[in-house]
Each structure stands twice: as structure tokens, then as C-alpha cells.
Design a protein around this motif. Structure first.
Motif, PDB file in Angstrom:
ATOM      1  N   ALA A  10       0.831  -1.206   0.000  1.00  0.00           N
ATOM      2  CA  ALA A  10       0.000   0.000   0.000  1.00  0.00           C
ATOM      3  C   ALA A  10       0.863   1.252   0.000  1.00  0.00           C
ATOM      4  O   ALA A  10       0.611   2.206  -0.744  1.00  0.00           O
ATOM      5  N   ASN A  11       1.898   1.250   0.830  1.00  0.00           N
ATOM      6  CA  ASN A  11       2.747   2.431   0.941  1.00  0.00           C
ATOM      7  C   ASN A  11       3.472   2.704  -0.373  1.00  0.00           C
ATOM      8  O   ASN A  11       3.586   3.856  -0.810  1.00  0.00           O
ATOM      9  N   ARG A  13       2.463   1.936  -3.413  1.00  0.00           N
ATOM     10  CA  ARG A  13       1.541   2.473  -4.410  1.00  0.00           C
ATOM     11  C   ARG A  13       1.161   3.910  -4.091  1.00  0.00           C
ATOM     12  O   ARG A  13       1.081   4.758  -4.985  1.00  0.00           O
ATOM     13  N   ARG A  14       0.931   4.220  -2.829  1.00  0.00           N
ATOM     14  CA  ARG A  14       0.594   5.591  -2.449  1.00  0.00           C
ATOM     15  C   ARG A  14       1.719   6.552  -2.812  1.00  0.00           C
ATOM     16  O   ARG A  14       1.481   7.631  -3.364  1.00  0.00           O
ATOM     17  N   ARG A  17       1.811   7.180  -6.516  1.00  0.00           N
ATOM     18  CA  ARG A  17       0.730   8.020  -7.010  1.00  0.00           C
ATOM     19  C   ARG A  17       0.825   9.464  -6.503  1.00  0.00           C
ATOM     20  O   ARG A  17       0.122  10.345  -7.008  1.00  0.00           O
ATOM     21  N   GLN A  18       1.692   9.675  -5.524  1.00  0.00           N
ATOM     22  CA  GLN A  18       1.910  11.010  -4.973  1.00  0.00           C
ATOM     23  C   GLN A  18       3.142  11.700  -5.554  1.00  0.00           C
ATOM     24  O   GLN A  18       3.540  12.757  -5.081  1.00  0.00           O
ATOM     25  N   ALA A 218      -5.685   7.672  -4.207  1.00  0.00           N
ATOM     26  CA  ALA A 218      -4.456   8.267  -3.691  1.00  0.00           C
ATOM     27  C   ALA A 218      -3.977   7.613  -2.408  1.00  0.00           C
ATOM     28  O   ALA A 218      -2.767   7.440  -2.206  1.00  0.00           O
ATOM     29  N   TYR A 219      -4.901   7.231  -1.513  1.00  0.00           N
ATOM     30  CA  TYR A 219      -4.527   6.818  -0.165  1.00  0.00           C
ATOM     31  C   TYR A 219      -5.083   5.459   0.252  1.00  0.00           C
ATOM     32  O   TYR A 219      -4.918   5.045   1.401  1.00  0.00           O
ATOM     33  N   SER A 222      -8.265   2.103   2.542  1.00  0.00           N
ATOM     34  CA  SER A 222      -8.612   2.955   3.673  1.00  0.00           C
ATOM     35  C   SER A 222      -9.957   2.516   4.241  1.00  0.00           C
ATOM     36  O   SER A 222     -10.610   1.625   3.704  1.00  0.00           O
ATOM     37  N   TYR A 289       0.739  13.933   2.389  1.00  0.00           N
ATOM     38  CA  TYR A 289       1.001  12.512   2.584  1.00  0.00           C
ATOM     39  C   TYR A 289       1.060  12.151   4.065  1.00  0.00           C
ATOM     40  O   TYR A 289       0.467  11.167   4.506  1.00  0.00           O
ATOM     41  N   ALA A 293      -2.011   9.497   4.976  1.00  0.00           N
ATOM     42  CA  ALA A 293      -1.652   8.077   4.918  1.00  0.00           C
ATOM     43  C   ALA A 293      -1.886   7.400   6.266  1.00  0.00           C
ATOM     44  O   ALA A 293      -1.443   7.890   7.299  1.00  0.00           O
TER      45      ALA A 293
END
Length: 386
Positions: A10-11, A13-14, A17-18, A218-219, A222, A289, A293
Motif C-alpha cells: 500500500a505504501n 503504491r501511495r 501516485r503522490q 491516492a490513499y 482505507s 502525505y 496516509a
């Protein structure tokens, strides 16, 4: 069978995308970077400029200012949590409709200070009318609002910064979130306000659903609780919203390491291999972020939770990211055309990480248009917001 997502997946990919795994190349406009962040926190404008600039290979504060005041591709207004943000101008129909649809909580003001819903609507309409085609300071705007509503709006009853503000000021953020107000260029040292270009907002339910999808892009993964925290929305409202979207097949459930059930946008199940992002990054105060996050304990592991947060709240300290997680704090001091960046790592850096840290400091200097950048590795002695 429910897909399981690890924290590292997850981290990674975030961050990607950031524009924090790979920086935005030359030619990517500031507004596109801000859109990927879901807004840049701009209570302190220099921090917003850094948030955008450090995500690009060549972006500087001049590019952000040009997008804001000349090209008008960015707007400075009240965004998530009612705080000042930079938002893409072409996304105002989405943002204003979605933010206006979020139920407001109980006012923190005393009973004799509060305004009714009817009065709040009257104030917002007065602000929109007063700012149409002009730039006004807060005092000038106050005179116009009182003239359009009545003396009650100007009563000095709202405690703020060891003084009292007029009653209408408690609705200022609502005016920004609804599209009645945005910031204009400063007049000397004074802030000005104006009205953004007229637009047709999206239908409210459509807007909040689209905002959820963008937030999850983006996050995600979640949860409704994390979404509510990011938006400063009621938890029950967010849970019902996620429930409606799940029933409609717009979002889908996954298992998320350390969090249990979580959600992603429907079909958005492409995650990188189970690996940690490598590299060093410097993020300023209230970077999007660090705030959005989750789970926060994973982004701020071990000593970072104590050193880089304020009572669990993110954003009070600029942070050093090492391999995708917070691993220190930093402070920037500008003297003329030189900037000195003091970095306090919470652990030992490798030689490669030290070299990259030097490059990131140079990037901070480039964003701020400094002629010279200096890195100091040592204790950061300044407090939060310094």
C-alpha cells in the motif's frame, strides 16, 4: 476470496501516485501534482510551495505562484478540514459540492456567539456578492458583509488570538468551501479575498462519491474512519456513504495488514510487489502525505511517533522519509539567498542515504530559489510550527 494487501504494498503504491517514489518530470504542471495530492495544505504558503515543488524534478515556488496568480490553474481556498488548501481550479465543481455536502458538527462557539443555519446562508450569500469582481481585505469584506446582512453579523463576539472577531467570521471557511470565496494576491502585507470564477457544482451525492474514489486512489486501502478523519467529517456519515458505495459496486473490500477490512475503488487492485520503497525524501509542514496516509503508527514507526507527531497529530514537524516511512525531522532556515536545512535522523543513515539526503536538500533549495543550500545533520531544536 478477499484480496490481502500488505503495508509495504500500500505504501509503495501511495508514494508512487503522490510523485514521491518517482518525481514528476519536467513539463508536468503544478496543478496536476496538486490534484494527485488531493490538495496542498496552504495555511503556510511556503510549506505548500515546498509540498508541490519537492514532488517535481524542476518545479519551483515561482511555478506554483504563476499557476495560482497568473494562469489561475490553482486556487487558494478552504478545503478538507476547513483549512486553507491549494486546489486545482478545474476541480472546484467537485470540491465545493462535496465539501458543502459534508454534515457540519456542533459549533465550538458559545451559544451567544453562534449563527443559525439561515444566518450562515445569508452570510455566505453576502460574501459571494461582495467579492464578485473585486479583491478585498478582511476589514473591507467585513464592512460589506455587515452592510448586506445587518449589525448582528459585525458583533465582536468571536474569541480569536487574544482579541474578538465579528460574528460572521465563523462562517468564512464555509464560504470558501462553497465557492463563494477564495484568496487573492496579497496587497502589501495584507491578505485579500475574491470570488473564484463562476461554475456549476456537481450534484452533492455524485460529488462525495467521486471524492471517495479519488481519495481511495491516492490513499487506499482505507476505512470510513480514516476518510472521516482526513475530511473532518462525522464518522457515522462516512460509514453510511461507504456502505452505499459498496452496495453499488463502486468500492470493494480488501484485507489490509494491521487494519483488517479496508476499501479500494472497484477494480483498483493493482499493487506493486511486496517490497518497501527505497530512497530519501523531505516533506514540509502539513504535507498531504503525512496527514492522510494511514495507519499512522506504520508511517510513523517507533521513535518517529513520539518525535515527529504532536500528541498523535501529523503535520506539526517537517519529516524525513527513509524507505517510505518517517525516520526523522528537519528544519529550514533562510538567510538571504542561502538556505540551511538541519536534519535530525532517528537512526543511522547509510552512505547512499546520506548522499541522497544531500540531493534532497539541494532540491529544497531549488524549490525556494536559493542560490546556495547547506545540509547540517544534527538535532532540530525548534518546536512545532517553528
Amino acid at each position: 476470496m478477499t484480496t490481502s494487501i500488505t503495508w509495504d504494498q500500500a505504501n509503495a503504491r501511495r508514494l508512487d501516485r503522490q510523485f514521491l517514489a518517482t518525481s514528476a518530470p519536467e513539463g508536468v504542471p503544478a496543478a496536476e501534482v496538486v490534484a494527485a495530492m488531493l490538495g496542498a495544505h496552504a495555511q503556510v504558503m511556503s510549506a505548500a510551495e515546498l509540498s508541490v515543488g519537492v514532488r517535481g524534478d524542476t518545479l519551483t515556488r515561482a511555478d506554483v505562484r504563476k499557476a495560482l496568480w497568473e494562469d489561475r490553474t490553482l486556487v487558494k481556498t478552504h478545503g478538507p478540514r476547513g483549512t486553507v488548501h491549494l486546489l486545482p481550479a478545474d476541480e472546484l465543481p467537485l470540491w465545493c459540492a462535496a465539501l458543502s455536502a459534508v454534515p457540519s458538527g456542533t459549533s465550538g462557539q458559545a451559544a451567544d456567539v453562534r449563527v443559525t443555519e439561515r444566518q450562515a446562508d445569508e452570510i455566505v450569500a453576502a460574501i459571494a456578492d461582495a467579492l464578485d469582481g473585486v479583491h478585498l481585505t478582511i476589514d473591507e469584506l467585513s464592512e460589506e458583509v455587515v452592510a448586506r446582512t445587518g449589525p448582528w453579523a459585525g458583533d465582536l463576539v468571536m474569541p480569536a488570538f487574544q482579541t474578538l472577531w465579528p460574528r460572521w467570521r465563523q462562517v468564512l471557511h464555509r464560504a470558501g468551501q462553497s465557492g463563494a470565496l477564495c484568496f487573492g494576491p496579497n496587497r502589501g502585507r495584507k491578505v485579500t479575498y475574491t470570488r473564484p470564477p463562476l461554475f456549476d457544482p456537481l450534484p452533492p451525492e455524485e460529488a462525495v462519491r467521486e471524492l471517495v474514489r479519488r481519495y481511495l486512489h491516492a490513499y487506499g486501502p482505507s476505512t470510513p474512519a480514516w476518510f472521516a478523519k482526513w475530511l473532518a467529517a462525522p464518522g457515522g456519515w462516512a460509514a453510511k456513504l461507504f456502505g452505499r458505495m459498496a452496495e453499488a459496486g463502486e468500492i470493494e473490500k480488501v484485507g489490509f495488514e494491521g487494519a483488517g477490512d479496508a476499501w479500494v475503488a472497484a477494480g483498483d487492485l493493482a499493487f506493486p510487489a511486496d517490497r518497501r520503497v527505497r530512497g530519501v525524501r523531505l516533506l514540509p509542514y502539513f504535507d498531504a502525505y503525512g496527514i492522510a496516509a494511514q495507519p499512522r503508527e506504520r508511517l510513523f514507526p517507533g521513535d518517529a511517533y513520539r518525535r515527529a507527531l504532536a500528541g498523535g497529530q501529523a503535520g506539526n514537524y517537517p519529516v524525513l522519509l527513509v524507505d517510505g516511512v518517517v525516520a526523522g525531522v528537519w528544519h529550514q532556515r533562510r538567510q538571504g539567498r542561502r538556505t540551511t536545512v538541519t536534519v535530525e535522523p532517528l537512526g543511522r543513515l547509510t552512505a547512499r542515504q546520506e548522499r541522497e539526503l544531500g540531493e534532497r536538500v539541494e532540491r529544497v533549495g531549488a524549490v525556494l530559489e536559493a542560490e546556495r543550500s547547506e545540509l547540517v545533520v544534527g538535532a532540530v531544536t525548534t518546536g512545532a510550527h517553528a
